[in-house]
Scaffold this motif. Structure first.
Motif, PDB file in Angstrom:
ATOM      1  N   PRO A   1       0.810  -1.229   0.000  1.00  0.00           N
ATOM      2  CA  PRO A   1       0.000   0.000   0.000  1.00  0.00           C
ATOM      3  C   PRO A   1       0.845   1.282   0.000  1.00  0.00           C
ATOM      4  CG  PRO A   1      -0.922  -1.589   1.532  1.00  0.00           C
ATOM      5  CD  PRO A   1       0.396  -2.140   1.091  1.00  0.00           C
ATOM      6  N   ILE A   2       2.091   1.214   0.503  1.00  0.00           N
ATOM      7  CA  ILE A   2       2.931   2.428   0.522  1.00  0.00           C
ATOM      8  C   ILE A   2       4.120   2.285  -0.433  1.00  0.00           C
ATOM      9  CG2 ILE A   2       2.256   3.074   2.869  1.00  0.00           C
ATOM     10  CD1 ILE A   2       5.071   1.997   3.751  1.00  0.00           C
ATOM     11  N   MET A   3       3.964   1.395  -1.417  1.00  0.00           N
ATOM     12  CA  MET A   3       5.042   1.104  -2.353  1.00  0.00           C
ATOM     13  C   MET A   3       5.563   2.373  -3.034  1.00  0.00           C
ATOM     14  SD  MET A   3       4.693  -1.420  -5.647  1.00  0.00           S
ATOM     15  CE  MET A   3       3.341  -0.449  -6.356  1.00  0.00           C
ATOM     16  N   GLN A   4       4.686   3.253  -3.470  1.00  0.00           N
ATOM     17  CA  GLN A   4       5.112   4.463  -4.181  1.00  0.00           C
ATOM     18  C   GLN A   4       5.859   5.421  -3.258  1.00  0.00           C
ATOM     19  OE1 GLN A   4       5.160   4.880  -7.410  1.00  0.00           O
ATOM     20  NE2 GLN A   4       4.185   2.871  -7.685  1.00  0.00           N
ATOM     21  N   HIS A   5       5.488   5.467  -1.992  1.00  0.00           N
ATOM     22  CA  HIS A   5       6.222   6.301  -1.022  1.00  0.00           C
ATOM     23  C   HIS A   5       7.642   5.770  -0.836  1.00  0.00           C
ATOM     24  CE1 HIS A   5       2.671   8.529  -0.232  1.00  0.00           C
ATOM     25  NE2 HIS A   5       2.071   7.627   0.530  1.00  0.00           N
ATOM     26  N   LEU A   6       7.764   4.449  -0.735  1.00  0.00           N
ATOM     27  CA  LEU A   6       9.085   3.842  -0.546  1.00  0.00           C
ATOM     28  C   LEU A   6       9.950   4.044  -1.792  1.00  0.00           C
ATOM     29  CD1 LEU A   6       8.051   0.518   1.248  1.00  0.00           C
ATOM     30  CD2 LEU A   6       8.829   2.659   2.277  1.00  0.00           C
ATOM     31  N   LYS A   7       9.345   3.957  -2.947  1.00  0.00           N
ATOM     32  CA  LYS A   7      10.057   4.215  -4.203  1.00  0.00           C
ATOM     33  C   LYS A   7      10.601   5.649  -4.209  1.00  0.00           C
ATOM     34  CE  LYS A   7       8.792   4.985  -9.087  1.00  0.00           C
ATOM     35  NZ  LYS A   7       9.860   4.419  -9.910  1.00  0.00           N
ATOM     36  N   ALA A   8       9.763   6.596  -3.786  1.00  0.00           N
ATOM     37  CA  ALA A   8      10.183   8.009  -3.754  1.00  0.00           C
ATOM     38  C   ALA A   8      11.337   8.229  -2.785  1.00  0.00           C
ATOM     39  CB  ALA A   8       8.990   8.889  -3.374  1.00  0.00           C
ATOM     40  N   ILE A   9      11.307   7.497  -1.658  1.00  0.00           N
ATOM     41  CA  ILE A   9      12.386   7.620  -0.663  1.00  0.00           C
ATOM     42  C   ILE A   9      13.709   7.142  -1.261  1.00  0.00           C
ATOM     43  CG2 ILE A   9      13.254   6.652   1.515  1.00  0.00           C
ATOM     44  CD1 ILE A   9      10.266   6.673   2.462  1.00  0.00           C
ATOM     45  N   ILE A  10      13.671   6.009  -1.949  1.00  0.00           N
ATOM     46  CA  ILE A  10      14.893   5.468  -2.561  1.00  0.00           C
ATOM     47  C   ILE A  10      15.412   6.396  -3.655  1.00  0.00           C
ATOM     48  CG2 ILE A  10      15.832   3.577  -3.958  1.00  0.00           C
ATOM     49  CD1 ILE A  10      13.876   1.697  -2.525  1.00  0.00           C
ATOM     50  N   GLU A  11      14.519   6.955  -4.445  1.00  0.00           N
ATOM     51  CA  GLU A  11      14.927   7.767  -5.585  1.00  0.00           C
ATOM     52  C   GLU A  11      15.319   9.195  -5.206  1.00  0.00           C
ATOM     53  OE1 GLU A  11      12.554   5.585  -9.236  1.00  0.00           O
ATOM     54  OE2 GLU A  11      11.688   7.419  -8.385  1.00  0.00           O
ATOM     55  N   ASN A  12      15.018   9.583  -3.967  1.00  0.00           N
ATOM     56  CA  ASN A  12      15.352  10.938  -3.518  1.00  0.00           C
ATOM     57  C   ASN A  12      16.862  11.094  -3.326  1.00  0.00           C
ATOM     58  OD1 ASN A  12      14.852  13.593  -2.483  1.00  0.00           O
ATOM     59  ND2 ASN A  12      15.214  12.765  -0.441  1.00  0.00           N
ATOM     60  N   ALA A  13      17.444  12.126  -3.919  1.00  0.00           N
ATOM     61  CA  ALA A  13      18.901  12.347  -3.874  1.00  0.00           C
ATOM     62  C   ALA A  13      19.413  12.580  -2.466  1.00  0.00           C
ATOM     63  CB  ALA A  13      19.279  13.529  -4.772  1.00  0.00           C
ATOM     64  N   LYS A  14      18.551  13.085  -1.570  1.00  0.00           N
ATOM     65  CA  LYS A  14      19.001  13.455  -0.221  1.00  0.00           C
ATOM     66  C   LYS A  14      18.868  12.309   0.794  1.00  0.00           C
ATOM     67  CE  LYS A  14      18.142  18.400  -0.773  1.00  0.00           C
ATOM     68  NZ  LYS A  14      17.401  19.587  -0.265  1.00  0.00           N
ATOM     69  N   THR A  15      18.276  11.211   0.384  1.00  0.00           N
ATOM     70  CA  THR A  15      18.143  10.070   1.309  1.00  0.00           C
ATOM     71  C   THR A  15      19.515   9.455   1.567  1.00  0.00           C
ATOM     72  OG1 THR A  15      15.949   9.593   0.415  1.00  0.00           O
ATOM     73  CG2 THR A  15      16.992   7.855   1.710  1.00  0.00           C
ATOM     74  N   HIS A  16      19.796   9.137   2.838  1.00  0.00           N
ATOM     75  CA  HIS A  16      21.084   8.538   3.207  1.00  0.00           C
ATOM     76  C   HIS A  16      21.257   7.206   2.466  1.00  0.00           C
ATOM     77  CE1 HIS A  16      24.177   6.649   5.687  1.00  0.00           C
ATOM     78  NE2 HIS A  16      24.432   7.845   6.218  1.00  0.00           N
ATOM     79  N   PRO A  17      22.462   6.923   1.924  1.00  0.00           N
ATOM     80  CA  PRO A  17      22.687   5.681   1.163  1.00  0.00           C
ATOM     81  C   PRO A  17      22.287   4.409   1.905  1.00  0.00           C
ATOM     82  CG  PRO A  17      24.583   7.136   0.948  1.00  0.00           C
ATOM     83  CD  PRO A  17      23.672   7.767   1.963  1.00  0.00           C
ATOM     84  N   PHE A  18      22.539   4.375   3.213  1.00  0.00           N
ATOM     85  CA  PHE A  18      22.200   3.182   3.991  1.00  0.00           C
ATOM     86  C   PHE A  18      20.690   3.007   4.084  1.00  0.00           C
ATOM     87  CE2 PHE A  18      21.851   0.661   7.964  1.00  0.00           C
ATOM     88  CZ  PHE A  18      22.651  -0.405   7.601  1.00  0.00           C
ATOM     89  N   ILE A  19      19.962   4.113   4.247  1.00  0.00           N
ATOM     90  CA  ILE A  19      18.499   4.056   4.318  1.00  0.00           C
ATOM     91  C   ILE A  19      17.936   3.592   2.974  1.00  0.00           C
ATOM     92  CG2 ILE A  19      16.377   5.377   4.676  1.00  0.00           C
ATOM     93  CD1 ILE A  19      17.993   4.987   7.236  1.00  0.00           C
ATOM     94  N   LYS A  20      18.500   4.090   1.872  1.00  0.00           N
ATOM     95  CA  LYS A  20      18.077   3.639   0.543  1.00  0.00           C
ATOM     96  C   LYS A  20      18.183   2.121   0.440  1.00  0.00           C
ATOM     97  CE  LYS A  20      19.302   7.689  -2.288  1.00  0.00           C
ATOM     98  NZ  LYS A  20      19.973   8.131  -3.523  1.00  0.00           N
ATOM     99  N   SER A  21      19.308   1.594   0.910  1.00  0.00           N
ATOM    100  CA  SER A  21      19.548   0.148   0.822  1.00  0.00           C
ATOM    101  C   SER A  21      18.560  -0.641   1.665  1.00  0.00           C
ATOM    102  CB  SER A  21      20.980  -0.170   1.270  1.00  0.00           C
ATOM    103  OG  SER A  21      21.917   0.386   0.395  1.00  0.00           O
ATOM    104  N   ILE A  22      18.313  -0.173   2.890  1.00  0.00           N
ATOM    105  CA  ILE A  22      17.412  -0.897   3.796  1.00  0.00           C
ATOM    106  C   ILE A  22      15.994  -0.935   3.224  1.00  0.00           C
ATOM    107  CG2 ILE A  22      16.355  -0.883   6.083  1.00  0.00           C
ATOM    108  CD1 ILE A  22      19.242  -1.803   6.112  1.00  0.00           C
ATOM    109  N   VAL A  23      15.551   0.196   2.659  1.00  0.00           N
ATOM    110  CA  VAL A  23      14.217   0.235   2.050  1.00  0.00           C
ATOM    111  C   VAL A  23      14.167  -0.692   0.838  1.00  0.00           C
ATOM    112  CG1 VAL A  23      12.491   1.688   0.937  1.00  0.00           C
ATOM    113  CG2 VAL A  23      13.796   2.588   2.875  1.00  0.00           C
ATOM    114  N   LEU A  24      15.220  -0.660   0.024  1.00  0.00           N
ATOM    115  CA  LEU A  24      15.272  -1.522  -1.157  1.00  0.00           C
ATOM    116  C   LEU A  24      15.252  -2.998  -0.759  1.00  0.00           C
ATOM    117  CD1 LEU A  24      15.556  -1.849  -4.208  1.00  0.00           C
ATOM    118  CD2 LEU A  24      18.039  -1.612  -3.951  1.00  0.00           C
ATOM    119  N   ILE A  25      16.002  -3.359   0.266  1.00  0.00           N
ATOM    120  CA  ILE A  25      16.033  -4.752   0.750  1.00  0.00           C
ATOM    121  C   ILE A  25      14.642  -5.195   1.196  1.00  0.00           C
ATOM    122  CG2 ILE A  25      16.861  -6.218   2.651  1.00  0.00           C
ATOM    123  CD1 ILE A  25      19.564  -4.703   2.373  1.00  0.00           C
TER     124      ILE A  25
END
Length: 335
Positions: A192-216
């Protein structure tokens, strides 16, 4: 003078394709070699090619089924197991155990329950292995029960506070708080929040580690969505539904095997290197170790840990500095 006839090379044909002697054997031998080196995708390709020209013996089909299982090709692995079981393999129960495990991965819990019950009723399982299959039956029942509970949870209302994962709100939080929120999603249905998580990963300012955890998290739930991942000056389009987790990636497997070989007699160093390796594989995901070669990465970790233990030696300072940056990022520091 009598003319000597040229020696004729014997061959067979398959659908008008010429198959020379030894071709199939070479393909199968290569496939086994790939499996031994954890290169399951390559092994599957070789097995598939070889099995176009031969039915495959028990050993070949067994290893192929296992290799398919390792690449999560569960439907195909199930087919190969069924083919193997139809010829009555010597190691029948071992193959059956793999087959049942694959059925569980495919969430075919009722089929697993039925097969095990039949085997027990027919007395097809030796006395010394009955406990193993009883445990497998219990595990299957528990997984089926948990799956049902997860479905019930997924259908419940307001299970996720969607507002917290809207990009602006999420980015207003500290990386530590972000990490806590993402960890809370582990047992929930995140579609249900897939698009929000996608936006978090694609955001340039998101910390690299957070991007990875969300992607995992998306990979673990096999969410089918196309995402652009950018970090370390790299950019890649990925789809979590077909991705491997960090510890199943090719370079991770190769580096891990290399350090185990090199540190066989240094258990303390090996333990620390494996710990760092697993952490850093997350922060660089899905790029692994960027442009660095596998052997250099393995040696770099060994040098780094030996330095941490007080050893002084020559090392690739650029690579070691990069590994130190990865360590800071796993601690959610900015670099």
């Amino acid at each position: 003078m009598r003319r000597l006839k040229k020696r004729q090379l014997k061959h067979t044909t398959f659908d008008n394709v010429v198959i020379f002697p030894g071709t199939v054997e070479k393909l199968i031998a290569r496939a086994h070699e790939y499996v031994e080196n954890y290169q399951y995708d390559l092994a599957n390709d070789s097995f598939e090619e070889a099995l176009q020209y031969t039915e495959g013996d028990e050993v070949t089909l067994s290893v192929y089924a296992y290799s398919l299982y390792e690449t999560k090709s569960f439907e195909k692995a199930k087919e190969v197991c069924e083919q193997l079981l139809s010829i009555g393999p010597t190691m029948y129960l071992e193959v059956m155990e793999l087959y049942l495990t694959i059925c569980m991965q495919l969430k075919q819990y009722k089929q697993v329950e039925t097969i095990i019950a039949s085997l027990l009723e027919e007395g097809a399982i030796p006395q010394e292995q009955i406990d193993k299959f009883e445990r497998l039956k219990d595990i299957n029942a528990n997984i089926a029960d948990n799956a049902k509970k997860q479905e019930d949870i997924a259908m419940s209302v307001n299970e996720i506070d969607e507002e917290l994962f809207q990009l602006e709100r999420f980015m207003s939080l500290s990386p530590n708080k972000q990490l806590t929120l993402v960890h809370e999603l582990t047992t929930l249905n995140i579609r249900p929040i897939m698009q929000h998580l996608k936006a978090i990963i694609e955001n340039a300012k998101t910390h690299p580690f957070i991007k990875s955890i969300v992607l995992i998290l998306l990979v673990e739930q096999q969410v089918d969505v196309n995402i652009k991942v950018s970090k370390f000056d790299q950019e890649k389009y990925v789809n979590p539904s077909v991705m491997e987790l960090p510890t199943k990636m090719p370079q991770f497997i190769a580096v891990s095997k290399m350090i185990i070989d090199k540190l066989e007699k240094e258990p303390s160093t090996l333990e620390m290197v494996e710990y760092l390796l697993s952490k850093h594989a997350i922060v660089t995901y899905p790029f692994e170790w960027l442009h660095y070669e596998t052997e250099d990465v393995a040696l770099g970790y060994i040098d780094l840990v030996r330095t941490m233990f007080g050893g002084v030696q020559e090392m690739d300072y650029e690579l070691v500095e990069f590994l130190q940056i990865l360590e800071k990022l796993t601690e959610l520091q900015e670099v």
